[in-house]
Design a protein around this motif. Structure first.
Motif, PDB file in Angstrom:
ATOM      1  N   GLU A 369      15.660  37.727  46.418  1.00 38.48           N
ATOM      2  CA  GLU A 369      14.291  37.219  46.414  1.00 38.48           C
ATOM      3  C   GLU A 369      13.323  38.201  47.063  1.00 38.48           C
ATOM      4  N   ASP A 370      13.775  38.916  48.074  1.00 37.44           N
ATOM      5  CA  ASP A 370      12.920  39.869  48.778  1.00 37.44           C
ATOM      6  C   ASP A 370      12.787  41.150  47.954  1.00 37.44           C
ATOM      7  N   ASP A 371      11.555  41.542  47.655  1.00 38.84           N
ATOM      8  CA  ASP A 371      11.316  42.730  46.840  1.00 38.84           C
ATOM      9  C   ASP A 371      11.738  44.015  47.544  1.00 38.84           C
ATOM     10  N   ARG A 372      11.914  43.965  48.849  1.00 37.11           N
ATOM     11  CA  ARG A 372      12.331  45.165  49.577  1.00 37.11           C
ATOM     12  C   ARG A 372      13.805  45.478  49.381  1.00 37.11           C
ATOM     13  N   LEU A 373      14.551  44.545  48.824  1.00 34.35           N
ATOM     14  CA  LEU A 373      15.976  44.738  48.574  1.00 34.35           C
ATOM     15  C   LEU A 373      16.212  45.060  47.108  1.00 34.35           C
ATOM     16  N   SER A 374      17.078  46.010  46.839  1.00 36.29           N
ATOM     17  CA  SER A 374      17.375  46.426  45.469  1.00 36.29           C
ATOM     18  C   SER A 374      18.314  45.431  44.791  1.00 36.29           C
ATOM     19  N   ASP A 375      18.242  45.382  43.465  1.00 33.40           N
ATOM     20  CA  ASP A 375      19.174  44.560  42.688  1.00 33.40           C
ATOM     21  C   ASP A 375      20.573  45.157  42.763  1.00 33.40           C
ATOM     22  N   VAL A 376      21.554  44.283  42.828  1.00 33.67           N
ATOM     23  CA  VAL A 376      22.956  44.705  42.758  1.00 33.67           C
ATOM     24  C   VAL A 376      23.411  44.485  41.326  1.00 33.67           C
ATOM     25  N   SER A 377      23.431  45.549  40.532  1.00 32.35           N
ATOM     26  CA  SER A 377      23.681  45.437  39.096  1.00 32.35           C
ATOM     27  C   SER A 377      24.616  46.530  38.631  1.00 32.35           C
ATOM     28  N   GLY A 378      25.318  46.255  37.531  1.00 28.62           N
ATOM     29  CA  GLY A 378      26.178  47.277  36.965  1.00 28.62           C
ATOM     30  C   GLY A 378      27.016  46.765  35.822  1.00 28.62           C
ATOM     31  N   PHE A 379      27.684  47.692  35.157  1.00 24.18           N
ATOM     32  CA  PHE A 379      28.591  47.393  34.055  1.00 24.18           C
ATOM     33  C   PHE A 379      29.790  46.610  34.589  1.00 24.18           C
ATOM     34  N   SER A 380      30.243  45.605  33.842  1.00 23.71           N
ATOM     35  CA  SER A 380      31.355  44.773  34.296  1.00 23.71           C
ATOM     36  C   SER A 380      32.502  44.820  33.298  1.00 23.71           C
ATOM     37  N   VAL A 381      33.706  44.828  33.832  1.00 26.55           N
ATOM     38  CA  VAL A 381      34.948  44.745  33.056  1.00 26.55           C
ATOM     39  C   VAL A 381      35.825  43.695  33.711  1.00 26.55           C
ATOM     40  N   ASP A 382      36.188  42.666  32.970  1.00 27.57           N
ATOM     41  CA  ASP A 382      37.017  41.596  33.501  1.00 27.57           C
ATOM     42  C   ASP A 382      38.060  41.220  32.461  1.00 27.57           C
ATOM     43  N   GLY A 383      39.243  40.876  32.916  1.00 29.71           N
ATOM     44  CA  GLY A 383      40.257  40.435  31.967  1.00 29.71           C
ATOM     45  C   GLY A 383      41.633  40.375  32.567  1.00 29.71           C
ATOM     46  N   ARG A 384      42.557  39.926  31.750  1.00 29.22           N
ATOM     47  CA  ARG A 384      43.963  39.871  32.133  1.00 29.22           C
ATOM     48  C   ARG A 384      44.805  39.934  30.858  1.00 29.22           C
ATOM     49  N   LEU A 385      46.016  40.446  30.985  1.00 32.94           N
ATOM     50  CA  LEU A 385      46.937  40.518  29.859  1.00 32.94           C
ATOM     51  C   LEU A 385      48.351  40.331  30.391  1.00 32.94           C
ATOM     52  N   ASP A 386      49.075  39.374  29.812  1.00 33.00           N
ATOM     53  CA  ASP A 386      50.467  39.121  30.159  1.00 33.00           C
ATOM     54  C   ASP A 386      51.327  39.455  28.946  1.00 33.00           C
ATOM     55  N   TRP A 387      52.322  40.303  29.148  1.00 35.92           N
ATOM     56  CA  TRP A 387      53.131  40.814  28.050  1.00 35.92           C
ATOM     57  C   TRP A 387      54.599  40.791  28.448  1.00 35.92           C
ATOM     58  N   SER A 388      55.443  40.335  27.535  1.00 34.63           N
ATOM     59  CA  SER A 388      56.885  40.350  27.746  1.00 34.63           C
ATOM     60  C   SER A 388      57.512  41.240  26.686  1.00 34.63           C
ATOM     61  N   PRO A 389      57.709  42.526  26.978  1.00 36.18           N
ATOM     62  CA  PRO A 389      58.240  43.440  25.967  1.00 36.18           C
ATOM     63  C   PRO A 389      59.692  43.184  25.620  1.00 36.18           C
ATOM     64  N   MET A 390      60.452  42.583  26.539  1.00 32.59           N
ATOM     65  CA  MET A 390      61.859  42.284  26.273  1.00 32.59           C
ATOM     66  C   MET A 390      62.291  41.124  27.163  1.00 32.59           C
ATOM     67  N   ARG A 391      63.449  40.577  26.856  1.00 36.60           N
ATOM     68  CA  ARG A 391      63.953  39.442  27.622  1.00 36.60           C
ATOM     69  C   ARG A 391      64.140  39.837  29.084  1.00 36.60           C
ATOM     70  N   GLY A 392      63.602  39.029  29.994  1.00 35.93           N
ATOM     71  CA  GLY A 392      63.739  39.268  31.425  1.00 35.93           C
ATOM     72  C   GLY A 392      62.716  40.208  32.017  1.00 35.93           C
ATOM     73  N   THR A 393      61.706  40.623  31.246  1.00 35.97           N
ATOM     74  CA  THR A 393      60.691  41.542  31.749  1.00 35.97           C
ATOM     75  C   THR A 393      59.307  40.968  31.509  1.00 35.97           C
ATOM     76  N   LEU A 394      58.463  40.989  32.528  1.00 38.75           N
ATOM     77  CA  LEU A 394      57.089  40.530  32.429  1.00 38.75           C
ATOM     78  C   LEU A 394      56.160  41.631  32.938  1.00 38.75           C
ATOM     79  N   VAL A 395      55.108  41.918  32.195  1.00 42.15           N
ATOM     80  CA  VAL A 395      54.108  42.909  32.572  1.00 42.15           C
ATOM     81  C   VAL A 395      52.753  42.216  32.623  1.00 42.15           C
ATOM     82  N   GLY A 396      52.050  42.368  33.724  1.00 41.82           N
ATOM     83  CA  GLY A 396      50.732  41.761  33.891  1.00 41.82           C
ATOM     84  C   GLY A 396      49.694  42.797  34.272  1.00 41.82           C
TER      85      GLY A 396
END
Length: 501
Positions: A369-396
Motif C-alpha cells: 500500500e505504501d508507495d515508498r515500497l517496491s512491488d515484489v514481482s516476478g516470473f513464477s514456476v510451480d508444479g509437481r510430478l510423480d513418476w514410477s519408472p519401474m516396480r518399487g521405484t518412485l520419483v518425485g
C-alpha cells in the motif's frame, strides 16, 4: 548496507527426506504458497489434491462398471501400490480395487497379476510393510524414530561449530477407507537435545489434514488445514542481533474449495487463509522485545478453468487475487499491507498410477500500500510430478515460487524459487533407500543481492521386521549469499532406530 529480513516458512521434519526448511540457518525459513511433504516432496494440505479433472482410473472404473465381464485388475497400473503395500485403495478407482486389497492385519501372501510398464508381473505382498491399526473406516499408522546426528554445523549457522544432538520424532498418519471420498491426516512432534555445548532443547511439531468429498453431478468439496510450530534462531529474528532466545513461530493455513466437471470442462475455485504469529524475542541485556509487527494474515482466492483434451491431459489457466494484512505498523512508519495477484497457465497429466502431476508458469506479484515500497514481482514456476519408472521405484519432482514479505526498514521483500528431486527405491523387501537433491534461489527486490542453497541427502532403512528398522542418513548443505556473514557449509550423518505399527 541495509539487511533484508527473510520471512519464516516451511518447517522440516528432520526424520524424513526431503528437508524442506528452505534456506534455513542464519536466515528465516520460508513459507511458500504450498507446503512440501517431508517424506515424498509432494504438496500437503490445501494444495495436496486438485481433483477437478476426471482421472484415467475413473475412466477404467466406468468402463468396468459398464462391462461386468471385463477384469478391472488387468486395466490398472498400480506401481505405487507395490511400494505402499498395506495402504488402502484410494482415489476414483478405489471401488474397483477394494476387493483385491488385503484386510489390515492379514499376514499371508497374496498373488496379484499386475501390469507395470506394460509387463504382467505377479506381485507378492511385502512382508515388511506396516499393517496399521484399523478403527472403523480409518487406518492409523503410528511411528517413532530416535537417533544421534553428528554434524560439522548442526544448526546451519554462519561460522557454526561441529557438534552432535539427539533427535526423536513421533508421527501419526491416518488414512480413510471410504471408497470414492478421501480424508488424510498426519501429525508429528520432534524433540532435539544438544549433546555438545548444552544448547537449549528444541521442540517443534506440525499437523496436516485434507478432505475430498465427492457430490453428485460432478461436484467435489476440498478442504484442508495445516499448522506448524518451531523455534527461530536468534540470527533470523527481526530487530537487534543480540537476541538471546529462540522465538517461537506459528504458521497456520486453512483452505476450502469446490470443483466441478461439466462435460470436458474442469472448474475449480478455492479460498485460502494463511496466518503467521511470532513470539517475543529476549535480548542480550535481558529485556523482551515484542514481534507483533511481524504477525500477518494473507487471504487469497483462486479460480481455475481446465479443458480435458483426453483423460490424461488437461491444460488449464488460473487466476489468483488476495490481500496481506499486518497486525501492527512497523517502526519505519510504512504501510506494508499489500494486494496480491497471480496469473498462471499450465497442464495437468494423469497416466494412472504410472505418472501424475502438473506444471504451471505465470507471473506473481504483491503490491504494498505504501508507495515508498517496491512491488515484489516476478516470473513464477510451480508444479509437481510423480513418476514410477519401474516396480518399487518412485520419483518425485516439485517446484515452487514464493513471495516473501518483510518488516525490515525500507525493504519490500524477496522472491524464492525452490526445486526438489526425490527418488525412493525398494532395494529389497526389507531395504528401502532414498536420494534427495535440492536447489533454492532467493532474489532480493530492492537490493542487488541473492542467496543460493544446494543440498543432497542419501538415506536408507534396513527393516528387521514390520515393526523395527535401522535408519541412516548422510547429508550435505551449502549456502552462499551476496550479503556478508551468511555463508555456511554443513555435513551430517544420522543413525537411529525406527519403530512403527
Amino acid at each position: 548496507m541495509l539487511r533484508a529480513e527473510p520471512l519464516p516458512g516451511i518447517i522440516a521434519d528432520p526424520t524424513l527426506p526431503p528437508k524442506d526448511s528452505l534456506l534455513r540457518g542464519s536466515i528465516d525459513p520460508i513459507v511458500p504458497d504450498t507446503t512440501i511433504d517431508p517424506l515424498t516432496g509432494r504438496t500437503l494440505g490445501a494444495d495436496a489434491e486438485r481433483p477437478f479433472r476426471r482421472s484415467a482410473q475413473k475412466e477404467v472404473a466406468e468402463e468396468v462398471a459398464a462391462s461386468p465381464g471385463k477384469s478391472a485388475q488387468n486395466d490398472e497400473n498400480p506401481a505405487s501400490d507395490i511400494v505402499t503395500g498395506a495402504l488402502p485403495p484410494r482415489g476414483p478407482d478405489a471401488a474397483a480395487r477394494a476387493s483385491r486389497v488385503p484386510a489390515v492385519g492379514q499376514d499371508e501372501s497374496m498373488e496379484q497379476a499386475r501390469r507395470v510398464g506394460g509387463d504382467d508381473i505377479a506381485h507378492e505382498e511385502n512382508p515388511f510393510d506396516p499393517l496399521g491399526i484399523r478403527a472403523g473406516k480409518f487406518i492409523f499408522y503410528p511411528s517413532m524414530e530416535t537417533g544421534i546426528e553428528a554434524s560439522t554445523n548442526p544448526y546451519r549457522n554462519a561460522g557454526g561449530e561441529s557438534g552432535s544432538r539427539s533427535i526423536s520424532t513421533l508421527r501419526l498418519r491416518a488414512q480413510s477407507d471410504w471408497g470414492e471420498h478421501e480424508a488424510r491426516a498426519e501429525g508429528f512432534a520432534t524433540f532435539e537435545k544438544d549433546l555438545s555445548r548444552g544448547r537449549d532443547d528444541i521442540l517443534r511439531g506440525g499437523f496436516d489434514a485434507s478432505l475430498r468429498y465427492d457430490f453428485i453431478d460432478g461436484y467435489a468439496l476440498n478442504a484442508g488445514v495445516n499448522w506448524r510450530a518451531e523455534r527461530e534462531t536468534g540470527s533470523s529474528a527481526a530487530g537487534p542481533a543480540d537476541i538471546a532466545n529462540d522465538p517461537l513461530r506459528h504458521d497456520i493455513t486453512g483452505t476450502l474449495g469446490v470443483s466441478r466437471e461439466v462435460g470436458h470442462l474442469r472448474l475449480e475455485t478455492e479460498g485460502k487463509v494463511f496466518r503467521q504469529i511470532y513470539g517475543d524475542a529476549e535480548l542480550g541485556d535481558g529485556t523482551v522485545r515484542s514481534q507483533k509487527e511481524r504477525n500477518s494474515t494473507l487471504a487469497t482466492a483462486r479460480i481455475r478453468v481446465g479443458y480435458e483434451i483426453s483423460p490424461a491431459l488437461v491444460p488449464f489457466v488460473e487466476g489468483e487475487f488476495g490481500k496481506r494484512y499486518y497486525d501492527e505498523q512497523g517502526g519505519d512508519d510504512m504501510d506494508r499491507d499489500a494486494d496480491r495477484y497471480a496469473l498462471r497457465g499450465g497442464i495437468a497429466v494423469d497416466l494412472g498410477e504410472k505418472t501424475k502431476g502438473e506444471i504451471a508458469l505465470g507471473w506473481l506479484t504483491e503490491r504494498p500500500e505504501d508507495d515508498r515500497l517496491s512491488d515484489v514481482s516476478g516470473f513464477s514456476v510451480d508444479g509437481r510430478l510423480d513418476w514410477s519408472p519401474m516396480r518399487g521405484t518412485l520419483v518425485g519432482l516439485t517446484g515452487s515460487t514464493t513471495v516473501e514479505s518483510t518488516t525490515a526498514f525500507g525493504e519490500s521483500g524477496s522472491l524464492l524459487y525452490a526445486l526438489r528431486l526425490n527418488i525412493e527405491r525398494e532395494v529389497r523387501h526389507n531395504i528401502t533407500a532414498g536420494l534427495t537433491l535440492g536447489a533454492d534461489w532467493r532474489d532480493y527486490i530492492t537490493q542487488d543481492a541473492g542467496e543460493q542453497k544446494l543440498l543432497a541427502e542419501l538415506s536408507a532403512t534396513w527393516w528387521f521386521n514390520r515393526q523395527l528398522g535401522l535408519t541412516s542418513r548422510l547429508s550435505h548443505e551449502r549456502f552462499t549469499s551476496d550479503l556478508p556473514g551468511r555463508d555456511y557449509d554443513s555435513n551430517s550423518i544420522f543413525v537411529g532406530i525406527t519403530a512403527r505399527r
